[in-house]
Design an enzyme around this catalytic site. Structure first.
Site, mmCIF file in Angstrom:
data_model
loop_
_atom_site.group_PDB
_atom_site.id
_atom_site.type_symbol
_atom_site.label_atom_id
_atom_site.label_comp_id
_atom_site.label_asym_id
_atom_site.label_seq_id
_atom_site.Cartn_x
_atom_site.Cartn_y
_atom_site.Cartn_z
ATOM 1 C CD1 TRP A 102 -2.210 -2.126 1.901
ATOM 2 C CD2 TRP A 102 -2.973 -1.268 -0.025
ATOM 3 N NE1 TRP A 102 -3.233 -2.923 1.438
ATOM 4 C CE2 TRP A 102 -3.717 -2.435 0.272
ATOM 5 C CE3 TRP A 102 -3.273 -0.567 -1.196
ATOM 6 C CZ2 TRP A 102 -4.742 -2.914 -0.556
ATOM 7 C CZ3 TRP A 102 -4.294 -1.031 -2.015
ATOM 8 C CH2 TRP A 102 -5.005 -2.181 -1.695
ATOM 9 C CG ASP A 172 -3.460 3.898 4.069
ATOM 10 O OD1 ASP A 172 -4.554 3.734 4.630
ATOM 11 O OD2 ASP A 172 -3.099 3.238 3.067
ATOM 12 C CE LYS A 196 -8.786 -3.197 3.884
ATOM 13 N NZ LYS A 196 -7.964 -2.358 3.014
#
Ligand SMILES: *Cc1c(COP(=O)(O)O)cnc(C)c1O
Length: 362
Positions: A102, A172, A196
């Site tokens: 990511w 993030d 999530k």
């Protein structure tokens, strides 16, 4: 009704209590005679949802009015581009710590828009650890420092907040937001796709400090500017209203758990169950990351053979534990323990692991 223990990495399990409220309110939202999905985002009912979600987020994360709470779309992946677009001036670099897939994608987007400087990396160690503060090299003229607090695919997590040398700190937090107590006010911008720990896909939560917002570039397309969302409380255009509604219910659920302290207590116990089983049999359940960088949210492991891994995942599924397959880029097994996965699920999975190993020696 047979609900499984859902270990999906995302979208992932939601609190059953939240799903029941959604079900109950779906056909007739609080006497309006219609579903919230069918309702105007300018209606007082939605305004109440939007306002409550904003104030609950501030309350749960311990943030002052100095922070704007934004509900955006396009997922965390769109934030990868919006951050450099809004905050990089001509010739300036954003500093990034590269801790896996990511972060790599975030760096790639920054390089499309401007420059990215890698201020630290665990690439040489196959992303099996989080760099320590003394391993970071943060250029003082960068626009910001960006980290990925939990590496969903690799199974590592930051267990400290880096000192950013006076630069705005951006994170993030897609896969560990609201999972533990943390000084969230150390960050100037936090973003997380909701799917999530916070709700359904479709909404991205952004928490941004006003002083950073003021530094954002103007003259960008309207929908690409954080300011548009901040000025209109995320109601400039049609928001992902259903997702925001469920996110608000999840925030209420977190509050009901005793806030982040309560959630952290359960999450601590959950990861202990699994790591303890791995540490008892390290030749059978082989952790893939260094111990001090272990994630509480996504536990990555290998079994002695790929055949045993396939068998483990299949038998676990048959026993009611779903979503345990490792990411396609790394293989193996991944145990995702997001907030809504009950302690019982982790406990029972640890028992399953014990029994599986005994039945299937290496
Ligand atoms: C899942 C995930 C993403 C991608 O989120 P999208 O909402 O699908 O764009 C980004 N970063 C992290 C850390 C993630 O876990």
């Amino acid at each position: 009704m047979a609900r499984v223990f859902n270990f999906n990495p995302g979208p992932s399990t939601l609190p059953l209590d939240v799903l029941k409220i959604v079900q109950e309110e779906l056909l007739d939202y609080r006497g309006t005679g219609m579903s919230i999905i069918e309702s105007s985002h300018r209606a007082p009912e939605y305004d109440e949802i939007n306002e409550s979600a904003i104030s609950l987020a501030r309350e749960i994360f311990g943030l002052s009015d100095d922070y704007h709470v934004l509900f955006m779309t396009g997922g965390a992946s769109t934030q990868f581009a919006l951050i450099p677009l809004n905050f990089l001036s001509e010739g300036q670099a954003g500093a990034y710590v590269d801790t896996g897939s990511w972060s790599g994608k975030a760096i790639k987007e920054a390089e499309i828009i401007g420059k990215a400087y890698v201020a630290g990396s665990s690439k040489d160690g196959s992303y099996t650890f989080i760099p320590k503060q003394e391993q970071l090299q943060i250029p003082s003229d960068a626009a910001y420092l960006h980290i990925t607090t939990n590496n969903t695919i690799k199974g590592t997590q930051w267990h400290y907040i880096p000192a950013a040398k006076g630069l705005p700190l951006i994170a993030d937090m897609s896969s560990d937001i609201a999972s533990r107590q943390l000084d969230y006010s150390k960050f100037d911008l936090i973003y997380a796709g909701a799917q999530k720990n916070l709700g359904p896909s479709g909404v991205t939560l952004v928490l941004i400090r006003d002083s950073l917002l003021k530094k954002a570039k103007s003259g960008l397309p309207t929908m690409f500017m954080y300011k548009t969302y901040a000025d209109k409380k995320s109601l400039y255009n049609t928001p992902p209203s259903f997702s925001v509604y469920v996110l608000k219910l999840v925030l209420e659920w977190i509050k009901g758990q005793g806030g982040l302290a309560g959630v952290e207590k359960v999450n601590r116990a959950k990861q202990e169950r699994i790591y303890q089983m791995m540490d008892l049999h390290p030749d059978y359940y082989k952790g893939t990351v260094q111990k001090d960088s272990r994630s509480w949210m996504n536990i990555t492991l290998r079994l002695p053979t790929e055949d045993l891994e396939k068998q483990f995942i299949a038998e676990a599924k048959a026993a009611g534990f779903v979503g345990l397959k490792g990411h396609r880029s790394v293989g193996g097994v991944r145990v995702s323990l997001y907030n809504a996965l009950p302690l019982e699920g982790a406990q029972k999975l640890a028992e399953f692991m014990d029994a599986f190993r005994k039945k299937n020696p290496a």
